[in-house]
Design an enzyme around this catalytic site. Sequence first.
Site, PDB file in Angstrom:
ATOM      1  CG  ASP A  48      56.716  44.690  62.517  1.00  0.00           C
ATOM      2  OD1 ASP A  48      55.720  44.413  61.946  1.00  0.00           O
ATOM      3  OD2 ASP A  48      57.267  43.997  63.322  1.00  0.00           O
TER       4      ASP A  48
ATOM      5  CG  ASP B 107      55.223  37.718  64.314  1.00  0.00           C
ATOM      6  OD1 ASP B 107      55.049  38.489  63.169  1.00  0.00           O
ATOM      7  OD2 ASP B 107      55.887  38.148  65.206  1.00  0.00           O
TER       8      ASP B 107
END
Length: 495
Positions: A233, A302
């Site tokens: 991430d 996301d």
Amino acid sequence: MFCTTVFVLTFASYVVAQSTPWGQCGGTGWTGSTTCPTGWACTAMNPYYSQCLQATSSSSLSTVSSLSSPVTSEPATTTAPRSSTSTSTSTLTGIAGTAPTVGPSKKVGKLPALGWNTWNAYGCDIDESKVLAAANQFVSLGLKDAGYEYVNIDDCWSEMSRDPTTGRIVPDPAKFPDGISGVAMQVHNLGLKIGVYSDAGTATCAGFPGSLGNENIDAATFNDWGIDYLKYDNCNVPGNWSDSATPPDNDCNSNSAIRYRQMTAALAAQSRPVQFNLCIWGTANVWDWGVRVGHSWRMSGDAGPTWSYITSIISINVQHLSSIDFFSHNDMDMMEIGNGALTIQEQRTHFAAWSFLKSPILLGTDLSKLSSDQLAIIKNKELLAFHQDSVIVTPAAPFTPSPSAPATNPPEFYAGESSKGIHVFIINTSNTTATKTFNFANVEGLSGRGLFTVHDMWTGKDIGKFSRSYSTRLDAHDTAAFLIESTKKKRSPRT
Ligand SMILES: *[C@@H]1O[C@H](CO)[C@@H](O)[C@H](O)[C@H]1NC(C)=O
Ligand SMILES: *[C@@H]1O[C@H](CO)[C@@H](O)[C@H](O)[C@H]1NC(C)=O
Ligand SMILES: *[C@H]1O[C@H](CO)[C@@H](O)[C@H](O)[C@@H]1NC(C)=O
């Protein structure tokens, strides 16, 4: 060379009746405008579809750079004219001069991943029993037989601090009493693979330890545990590691790229090959250099379980289809089938688009709650075969179905080839039932003459034989998936 030279072509645009940003501007059968607004360039995606894309603002070649290897070798000959300075390579300074250049493993990640991930289902509320339940459901629900392989743990699996003595990340013993290695062993015993999560910053998005500066020890830890997949991430990046502006096209020497390259090299130094996902949110023009660093890369922020997310990520991905190849996958993010209030038609489009655009497909729901209709979608043999084709990797691409077809964003008509033949996929992006028509002559790879057998990939059945064109009625937000075969296909002569 690790970072290759790229030439950016820009097109002049003129002010006449114009296509809209992201709109269609050309292709076989297209009769609409062929010009784009200022700052947008009409770009051929394939012979059947051209689209207005954002022109690259920089037309200079200053983006050309290459990684210096530690030993710089002079060209063998000196006959090149000395005046050709505009394409000279710049000397890399700072961290870019010393960053590792090793690429990702070619032992894994050839095809887009198929699996499951904890995040969309559970967020931080994860534990060993939920992960093992998903792994067992891969087997009991037939998902393993369908090809699903990776059982991936997302953020929130560790303690807040590293072990003060070893410097290693420590699994949260309340959530994972057997450790990650214990879970990995049980997942491996089912014939499946296991993934874990870390971050190219000082902390993960949920505040657990990140791997920036600890790449080697973390890669070694993951290797010891038997990890097969790493989602990496992009949260909590220190100021001196961020980029002051979006790095130019193809710049794998940006700070963003180097943060990821450090983990690539750390993983490469281990004995287990790891499929490496760059969760970099579509920043730093990752589609231009991601293949040199990982196996897949996120194209945006996301996902959400909404129709607007599905259409927006398709619109983004159709601009970058040329980045897709073996070991090179644009990641449209994890699946939302089973979550939120998506209609069954929207869930079909979600799965079909991820399949025909060759995105990783990581299921993101409590598998025990899936209905038989939802299971039928995610286990559809023919769509999975297109997605997992080991011979033809090219995704389906937009095409113009007929001269009168309206342009939409995202495009509604896609065609592409698999080992089985030529496929057409049609998304009804409108909110109402509609009839969709395409001419066989407008599909690349089909000759417009004769009869064509139209086969429905969803049902696995032939619909019938048709000439010239085919029309289908589609519910709002549904996707049709066809294999089209010419009935005049030449047979090889018998001997
Ligand atoms: C940022 O600072 C850290 C600590 O001084 C250093 O190790 C790192 O190399 C720096 N990053 C860049 C991109 O210069
Ligand atoms: C579909 O409906 C939504 C919600 O009512 C609306 O926002 C959207 O503009 C509609 N889309 C089209 C293509 O009509
Ligand atoms: C689905 O149907 C609507 C309603 O007619 C169209 O406007 C959309 O573009 C979408 N596709 C069509 C009709 O071609």
